[in-house]
Design a protein around this motif. Structure first.
Motif, PDB file in Angstrom:
ATOM      1  N   MET A   1       0.850  -1.174   0.000  1.00  0.00           N
ATOM      2  CA  MET A   1       0.000   0.000   0.000  1.00  0.00           C
ATOM      3  C   MET A   1       0.899   1.242   0.000  1.00  0.00           C
ATOM      4  N   ALA A   2       0.557   2.234  -0.784  1.00  0.00           N
ATOM      5  CA  ALA A   2       1.320   3.480  -0.843  1.00  0.00           C
ATOM      6  C   ALA A   2       0.703   4.514   0.095  1.00  0.00           C
ATOM      7  N   TYR A   3       1.554   5.359   0.629  1.00  0.00           N
ATOM      8  CA  TYR A   3       1.136   6.451   1.505  1.00  0.00           C
ATOM      9  C   TYR A   3       1.653   7.752   0.921  1.00  0.00           C
ATOM     10  N   THR A   4       0.798   8.751   0.853  1.00  0.00           N
ATOM     11  CA  THR A   4       1.162  10.032   0.272  1.00  0.00           C
ATOM     12  C   THR A   4       1.247  11.089   1.368  1.00  0.00           C
ATOM     13  N   VAL A   5       2.382  11.774   1.417  1.00  0.00           N
ATOM     14  CA  VAL A   5       2.564  12.909   2.315  1.00  0.00           C
ATOM     15  C   VAL A   5       2.180  14.143   1.508  1.00  0.00           C
ATOM     16  N   ILE A   6       1.187  14.886   2.006  1.00  0.00           N
ATOM     17  CA  ILE A   6       0.706  16.080   1.307  1.00  0.00           C
ATOM     18  C   ILE A   6       1.012  17.300   2.159  1.00  0.00           C
ATOM     19  N   ASP A  20       6.293   3.933   0.551  1.00  0.00           N
ATOM     20  CA  ASP A  20       5.757   2.573   0.585  1.00  0.00           C
ATOM     21  C   ASP A  20       5.232   2.172   1.952  1.00  0.00           C
ATOM     22  N   ALA A  21       5.723   2.817   3.020  1.00  0.00           N
ATOM     23  CA  ALA A  21       5.352   2.418   4.380  1.00  0.00           C
ATOM     24  C   ALA A  21       4.808   3.613   5.151  1.00  0.00           C
ATOM     25  N   GLU A  22       3.810   3.342   5.975  1.00  0.00           N
ATOM     26  CA  GLU A  22       3.199   4.406   6.783  1.00  0.00           C
ATOM     27  C   GLU A  22       4.196   5.039   7.736  1.00  0.00           C
TER      28      GLU A  22
END
Length: 61
Positions: A1-6, A20-22
């Motif tokens: 699962m991908a995680y996006t920092v906005i 790739d990691a929380e």
């Protein structure tokens, strides 16, 4: 699962970075917040899952 920092500024989204990691995404958001605040005018940051769910957020005035 991908995680996006906005990264958000007063006028909206400044930047997005995908991890790739929380834990890696959260650590990046925490460690870079003060730098991005000073350099880019960041006022808040969120970490989101692929489905859009917010798993971490931080904001300062």
């Amino acid at each position: 699962m991908a995680y996006t920092v906005i990264w958000y500024g007063r006028k909206g989204i400044i930047d997005k970075v995908i991890f790739d990691a929380e834990k890696t995404a959260r650590d990046h958001a925490i460690s870079m917040f003060q730098t991005r605040k000073g350099d880019d005018g960041v006022i808040s940051v969120e970490v989101r899952r692929d489905n859009g769910a917010v798993v971490f957020s931080h904001a300062e005035n």
